[in-house]
Write a protein that holds these residues in place. Structure first.
Motif, PDB file in Angstrom:
ATOM      1  N   GLU A  12       0.962   4.288  -2.761  1.00 23.11           N
ATOM      2  CA  GLU A  12       0.839   5.705  -2.396  1.00 23.11           C
ATOM      3  C   GLU A  12       2.026   6.507  -2.921  1.00 23.11           C
ATOM      4  OE1 GLU A  12       0.282   5.498   1.834  1.00 23.11           O
ATOM      5  OE2 GLU A  12      -1.856   5.058   1.628  1.00 23.11           O
ATOM      6  N   ASP A  13       3.221   5.919  -2.843  1.00 20.87           N
ATOM      7  CA  ASP A  13       4.411   6.584  -3.388  1.00 20.87           C
ATOM      8  C   ASP A  13       4.285   6.766  -4.903  1.00 20.87           C
ATOM      9  OD1 ASP A  13       5.481   6.671  -0.846  1.00 20.87           O
ATOM     10  OD2 ASP A  13       6.846   4.965  -1.155  1.00 20.87           O
ATOM     11  N   LYS A  61      -5.276   0.678  -4.496  1.00 19.38           N
ATOM     12  CA  LYS A  61      -5.142   1.100  -3.096  1.00 19.38           C
ATOM     13  C   LYS A  61      -6.401   0.756  -2.302  1.00 19.38           C
ATOM     14  CE  LYS A  61      -3.977   5.359  -2.487  1.00 19.38           C
ATOM     15  NZ  LYS A  61      -3.635   6.787  -2.599  1.00 19.38           N
ATOM     16  N   GLU A  85      -5.585   4.134  -7.703  1.00 20.93           N
ATOM     17  CA  GLU A  85      -6.572   4.397  -6.649  1.00 20.93           C
ATOM     18  C   GLU A  85      -7.416   3.159  -6.375  1.00 20.93           C
ATOM     19  OE1 GLU A  85      -6.832   6.952  -4.590  1.00 20.93           O
ATOM     20  OE2 GLU A  85      -5.111   7.891  -5.565  1.00 20.93           O
ATOM     21  N   LEU A 109       0.829  -1.202   0.000  1.00 18.03           N
ATOM     22  CA  LEU A 109       0.000   0.000   0.000  1.00 18.03           C
ATOM     23  C   LEU A 109       0.867   1.255   0.000  1.00 18.03           C
ATOM     24  CD1 LEU A 109      -2.846   1.207   0.131  1.00 18.03           C
ATOM     25  CD2 LEU A 109      -2.686   1.075   2.625  1.00 18.03           C
ATOM     26  N   GLN A 110       1.942   1.240   0.763  1.00 18.15           N
ATOM     27  CA  GLN A 110       2.859   2.388   0.788  1.00 18.15           C
ATOM     28  C   GLN A 110       3.493   2.595  -0.582  1.00 18.15           C
ATOM     29  OE1 GLN A 110       3.350   4.627   3.296  1.00 18.15           O
ATOM     30  NE2 GLN A 110       4.520   5.736   1.757  1.00 18.15           N
ATOM     31  N   CYS A 129       1.484   7.081  -6.566  1.00 14.47           N
ATOM     32  CA  CYS A 129       0.510   8.170  -6.783  1.00 14.47           C
ATOM     33  C   CYS A 129       1.170   9.528  -6.583  1.00 14.47           C
ATOM     34  CB  CYS A 129      -0.680   8.017  -5.834  1.00 14.47           C
ATOM     35  SG  CYS A 129      -1.850   6.763  -6.342  1.00 14.47           S
ATOM     36  N   ASP A 130       1.986   9.629  -5.536  1.00 15.91           N
ATOM     37  CA  ASP A 130       2.683  10.892  -5.274  1.00 15.91           C
ATOM     38  C   ASP A 130       3.626  11.245  -6.422  1.00 15.91           C
ATOM     39  OD1 ASP A 130       1.345  11.032  -2.873  1.00 15.91           O
ATOM     40  OD2 ASP A 130       3.051  10.340  -1.667  1.00 15.91           O
ATOM     41  N   GLN A 167      -6.543  -1.776   0.836  1.00 18.48           N
ATOM     42  CA  GLN A 167      -7.030  -1.330   2.144  1.00 18.48           C
ATOM     43  C   GLN A 167      -8.135  -2.251   2.646  1.00 18.48           C
ATOM     44  OE1 GLN A 167      -7.977   2.727   1.135  1.00 18.48           O
ATOM     45  NE2 GLN A 167      -6.041   3.516   1.966  1.00 18.48           N
TER      46      GLN A 167
END
Length: 175
Positions: free
Chosen positions: A91-92, A132, A129, A87-88, A94-95, A136
């Motif tokens: 997120e990275d 993710k 998304e 998940l991290q 996406c960033d 989750q």
């Protein structure tokens, strides 16, 4: 002293006598289970002659269930950690995509199975998304399973400590 080895468990009894109800009057006992190189043990110290511990078949089943569930919680917690790292990573990603200029109409490779497929920035962002969100959900489901197993373990602890008192240790070894 008798050893019963089955699966990943090693159950050792030092007994004084058998009772006529099918139980064993013990002077001490221990149960060890080896799972993923971690040892979990349930042991009874040698008991005074006046305080014989009678371990019935049902007690043995509860101890075995406790050991199996403790191993399962360890597995689930490891799986949760792996999923949190995934998940991290999402997120990275996406960033990193947010840092791209919107004017750039480059295709971004997205891995599906063993294959990378190029998608537009918007499509890739939507896929990330969704991934993710799915991850989750999986983490929440695993955490829910851990909580339910912990409830079972705490119920078993109450039952076993009520019967055996200080003669049993249900805490996991750190070795």
């Amino acid at each position: 002293e008798r050893n019963y080895e089955k699966y990943k468990y090693n159950l050792t009894f030092r007994y004084k006598s058998y009772n006529n109800l099918g139980g064993i009057t013990l002077s001490s006992f221990s149960l060890k289970t080896l799972y993923n190189n971690s040892v979990f043990s349930v042991t009874s110290p040698p008991v005074q002659a006046a305080e014989d511990v009678n371990v019935t078949f049902e007690d043995q089943q509860k101890i075995n269930k406790f050991a199996r569930n403790t191993s399962r919680i360890t597995e689930l917690k490891e799986e949760i950690e792996v999923k949190k790292k995934q998940l991290q990573n999402l997120e990275d990603a996406c960033d990193d995509m947010m840092m791209l200029d919107d004017e750039d109409s480059i295709l971004i490779p997205y891995q599906i199975g063993d294959v990378f497929i190029s998608h537009s920035q918007d499509e890739t962002h939507e896929m990330l998304e969704e991934a993710k969100k799915n991850l989750q959900g999986e983490i929440e489901a695993l955490e829910s399973r851990v909580e339910s197993i912990q409830r079972v373990l705490s119920d078993l602890k109450v039952q076993l400590y009520a019967k055996f008192g200080n003669n049993i240790n249900l805490e996991a070894d750190d070795s």
